[in-house]
Design an enzyme around this catalytic site. Structure first.
Site, mmCIF file in Angstrom:
data_model
loop_
_atom_site.group_PDB
_atom_site.id
_atom_site.type_symbol
_atom_site.label_atom_id
_atom_site.label_comp_id
_atom_site.label_asym_id
_atom_site.label_seq_id
_atom_site.Cartn_x
_atom_site.Cartn_y
_atom_site.Cartn_z
ATOM 1 N N ALA A 257 1.530 4.357 6.863
ATOM 2 C CA ALA A 257 1.145 3.031 6.379
ATOM 3 C C ALA A 257 1.992 1.922 6.976
ATOM 4 O O ALA A 257 1.768 0.743 6.676
ATOM 5 C CB ALA A 257 1.261 2.988 4.841
ATOM 6 N N SER B 252 -5.774 2.241 8.641
ATOM 7 C CA SER B 252 -6.223 1.207 9.551
ATOM 8 C C SER B 252 -6.784 0.022 8.759
ATOM 9 O O SER B 252 -6.559 -0.089 7.553
ATOM 10 C CB SER B 252 -7.273 1.774 10.510
ATOM 11 O OG SER B 252 -7.611 0.829 11.501
ATOM 12 N N ASN C 87 -9.156 -6.209 2.877
ATOM 13 C CA ASN C 87 -8.038 -6.900 2.258
ATOM 14 C C ASN C 87 -7.724 -6.311 0.884
ATOM 15 O O ASN C 87 -8.614 -5.855 0.172
ATOM 16 C CB ASN C 87 -8.366 -8.391 2.107
ATOM 17 C CG ASN C 87 -8.568 -9.055 3.446
ATOM 18 O OD1 ASN C 87 -7.644 -9.547 4.059
ATOM 19 N ND2 ASN C 87 -9.815 -9.068 3.916
ATOM 20 N N ILE D 35 10.217 3.267 12.444
ATOM 21 C CA ILE D 35 9.286 4.178 13.126
ATOM 22 C C ILE D 35 9.266 3.939 14.631
ATOM 23 O O ILE D 35 8.793 4.788 15.390
ATOM 24 C CB ILE D 35 7.859 4.059 12.558
ATOM 25 C CG1 ILE D 35 7.328 2.637 12.699
ATOM 26 C CG2 ILE D 35 7.805 4.516 11.116
ATOM 27 C CD1 ILE D 35 5.853 2.511 12.365
ATOM 28 N N LYS E 197 -10.123 -5.132 10.316
ATOM 29 C CA LYS E 197 -9.886 -6.045 11.438
ATOM 30 C C LYS E 197 -9.914 -5.303 12.779
ATOM 31 O O LYS E 197 -9.938 -5.933 13.839
ATOM 32 C CB LYS E 197 -8.552 -6.776 11.244
ATOM 33 C CG LYS E 197 -8.569 -7.731 10.061
ATOM 34 C CD LYS E 197 -7.217 -8.363 9.838
ATOM 35 C CE LYS E 197 -7.290 -9.384 8.705
ATOM 36 N NZ LYS E 197 -7.708 -8.801 7.415
ATOM 37 N N ILE F 178 0.828 -1.204 0.000
ATOM 38 C CA ILE F 178 0.000 0.000 0.000
ATOM 39 C C ILE F 178 0.859 1.248 0.000
ATOM 40 O O ILE F 178 0.621 2.202 -0.749
ATOM 41 C CB ILE F 178 -0.942 -0.003 1.218
ATOM 42 C CG1 ILE F 178 -1.955 -1.147 1.102
ATOM 43 C CG2 ILE F 178 -1.681 1.325 1.331
ATOM 44 C CD1 ILE F 178 -2.891 -1.028 -0.068
ATOM 45 N N GLU G 236 -8.382 -15.514 13.564
ATOM 46 C CA GLU G 236 -9.151 -15.291 12.343
ATOM 47 C C GLU G 236 -10.653 -15.301 12.621
ATOM 48 O O GLU G 236 -11.139 -16.013 13.499
ATOM 49 C CB GLU G 236 -8.826 -16.369 11.302
ATOM 50 C CG GLU G 236 -7.540 -16.125 10.552
ATOM 51 C CD GLU G 236 -7.393 -17.058 9.370
ATOM 52 O OE1 GLU G 236 -6.852 -16.627 8.333
ATOM 53 O OE2 GLU G 236 -7.821 -18.224 9.475
#
Length: 616
Positions: free
Chosen positions: A358, A401, A441, A337, A404, A288, A537
């Site tokens: 990100a 974000s 996703n 970071i 999830k 991303i 999950e």
């Protein structure tokens, strides 16, 4: 130029011949007056015309690829030469005075003659294609009677080696039926594809990429399979210019089936927001983050700062962006970071105006086994970076974000939710616009389900799916990145933007599609196995936190989640406790997370509680 010289002479003679109505004397030449005028000015006329055509670049035009722009350039050259000759006649030959009709006839005849000459050359060059036996070519349809379809038709027709013959277009707009593009008719709508293919003996259909929504592509592929018709996708101009694809048809891929209509961005609003500003992206080497960088560089930022700790991925991203022509518009920074001193130095050096955050761990099972690292890399890292953004007066902070984070059942999602809460708490008192963007996703991202399934298919199977009922929301990487940028431009501080991810997709159906698109059959060539849910999950991803409502925005694909209030003191105390527990055992960390987020349902804690009850 040598060929055009006699043509120019003949045209100029023709202009005089027509002007004087073919008047001849006994010697068989033009009337004495007209002939004297022609003879006195022929060298000037041809010389000026030659210079005008040379200066306008007409001689450099390749006849086979002549365009409307070339014809306009040709007309300008003819006009310039006629105007120059008129001035010469007025200044140098004041006693001759060439009739104005001669200029007009010469001007029009020049344009017609040169265009005819180029057309003749093109006919000779294309004669092999024009007179090629049609029986040697496979009939095919093109989907889309638009600019992309017309361009594809021209490419096929001009390719001497092509074994395809386009017999018609199909389009989703019935009003176009009966029209023609370069002589090829629009035969019908997409719903009539199979019937028309049978009538015209078509077995291949070409589809320019990104022209129609993925839902319709899926319907076309399914209809084509039942009728033994192969639908092939041609790359879009955007893909070609980015150098990501080869120029040849390919089978339909999973992105085509799941894709939606292209995202329409408010370009002016985004440009007003980011042009001539310093932008920073953390996690720039990720799927991303790297796509956000590509999208941002299409605008006009003052500088883009790429921050990531993965040296190898940063190296290849830098090479890619330089190859795309962005050299000098970005700086690559190697930094973690979690290293507050290093990040403070980076912020002090670059003073970013807009920051896209990100960077984060994202693999659910690994974070279940390492909750302390998840706390450090997701929740605490976001807090440190947000604090720095406020300290260095960043204009907008955009945190990425995940869905999830909604009613989390895993450590990764819970930490994302805690990070959301902190970012929202800062927005209430800070001049910086703290914004959160939440989505699901992403197709093709590192470690996502599609690359895993593809690798399993290449290895001969089996494909492993955790549960037959499992479903997920999916977005393409460019779609997600563009909407993140759009949401950032819309944010005024404190919002949690939720992206429209369409309808959820059953993972079993996704696996079946990938097997089919690989030319194989599920259950025969590739087996399907169910492995059971992994730690953390969920069967279904959710879009709403309890008590949270989604409110539409001015963008049809972006909604705002209404705030769920938490006191700032509670959040600060929670972060202090978490920072003290990162090296503690997993159950201690998970219990603290559950204390902060009562909705957090940890499978690890549940199993330990069950074990304790049985032991008791």
């Amino acid at each position: 130029m040598v060929v055009f010289l006699p043509i120019f002479c003949a045209i100029y003679y023709l202009a005089f011949w027509l002007r004087f109505e073919g008047s001849l004397n006994v010697d068989g030449v033009l009337g004495e007056y007209g002939f004297r005028m022609f003879r006195s000015t022929i060298l000037w006329a041809v010389g000026l015309k030659t210079l005008a055509f040379w200066g306008s670049g007409v001689y450099k035009i390749r006849s086979r690829y002549i365009t409307i722009l070339d014809l306009v350039n040709l007309s300008k050259a003819a006009t310039l030469s006629s105007a120059a000759l008129a001035m010469v006649d007025y200044l140098i030959f004041p006693n001759i005075m060439i009739p104005r009709s001669v200029f007009l006839i010469d001007w029009g005849s020049t344009i017609l003659a040169v265009c005819g000459f180029c057309a003749g050359i093109r006919m000779v060059q294309d004669s092999g294609r024009i007179f090629r036996p049609q029986g040697d070519c496979r009939p095919t349809f093109i989907i889309g009677a638009n600019q992309s379809g017309a361009s594809l038709l021209r490419i096929i027709e001009r390719n001497k080696e092509s074994c395809l013959r386009v017999v018609g277009f199909l389009d989703d707009q019935s009003s176009r039926i009966g029209t023609r593009i370069n002589g090829v008719p629009v035969l019908g709508t997409l719903n009539e594809m199979c019937a028309l293919a049978q009538r015209y003996d078509v077995s291949d259909i070409l589809l320019p990429a990104d022209e129609i929504p993925g839902k319709i592509v899926r319907q076309l592929v399914e209809a084509g399979n039942s009728a033994q018709i192969q639908v092939q996708v041609l790359p879009s101009y955007q893909q070609l210019l980015s150098g990501k694809v080869e120029m040849k048809p390919r089978p339909v891929c999973i992105e085509d089936l799941l894709g939606r209509e292209p995202v329409q961005l408010d370009m002016q609003n985004i440009r007003n927001w980011m042009d001539d500003r310093v932008l920073m992206v953390t996690g720039s080497a990720g799927s991303i983050g790297s796509e956000i960088c590509r999208q941002l560089l299409q605008f006009s930022p003052k500088k883009l700062i790429l921050v990531d700790r993965t040296e190898n991925s940063q190296f290849f991203l830098e090479r890619e962006l330089i190859k795309l022509g962005y050299n000098g518009r970005f700086d690559v920074v190697i930094a973690d970071i979690n290293d507050s001193k290093r990040m403070r130095a980076v912020m002090r050096e670059y003073q970013p105006d807009i920051l896209f955050h990100a960077a984060a761990y994202k693999h659910v099972p690994l974070m279940e086994s390492n909750p302390g690292e998840a706390v450090k890399n997701i929740a605490l890292a976001t807090k440190h970076l947000a604090d720095l953004a406020e300290e260095f007066e960043v204009g907008t902070f955009v945190m990425i974000s995940s869905d999830k984070a909604v009613n989390p059942t895993n450590v990764m999602g819970a930490n994302k939710r805690i990070a959301e809460l902190y970012v929202q708490s800062l927005a209430a008192r800070s001049k910086c616009h703290f914004v959160t963007v939440r989505f699901g996703n992403v197709l093709g991202s590192a470690g996502s389900v599609v690359p895993i399934f593809t690798q399993q298919i290449q290895n001969g199977g089996p494909i492993t799916v955790t549960d037959a009922r499992m479903q997920r929301y999916f977005m393409t990487i460019p779609e997600a990145s563009q909407l993140v940028i759009q949401a950032g431009a819309m944010g005024r501080g404190g919002e949690i933007f939720v992206l429209d991810m369409g309808e959820p997709v059953l993972i079993v159906d996704l696996a079946a599609d990938l097997v089919h698109l690989s030319g194989l059959k599920l259950g025969e060539d590739i087996e399907l196995e169910f492995s059971g849910l992994r730690p953390g999950e969920k069967l279904y991803e959710e879009l709403h936190v309890a008590g949270e409502k989604h409110v539409p925005t001015c963008h049809p694909k972006i909604m705002v989640a209404e705030k769920v209030s938490f006191s700032e003191q509670f959040i600060l105390e929670a972060f202090q406790r978490l920072s003290d527990l990162t090296e503690q055992p997993s159950d201690v960390i998970l219990e603290e997370i559950q204390r902060i987020l009562p909705e957090f349902q940890s499978a690890y804690l549940k199993s330990n509680q069950s074990t304790f009850k049985r032991a008791a």
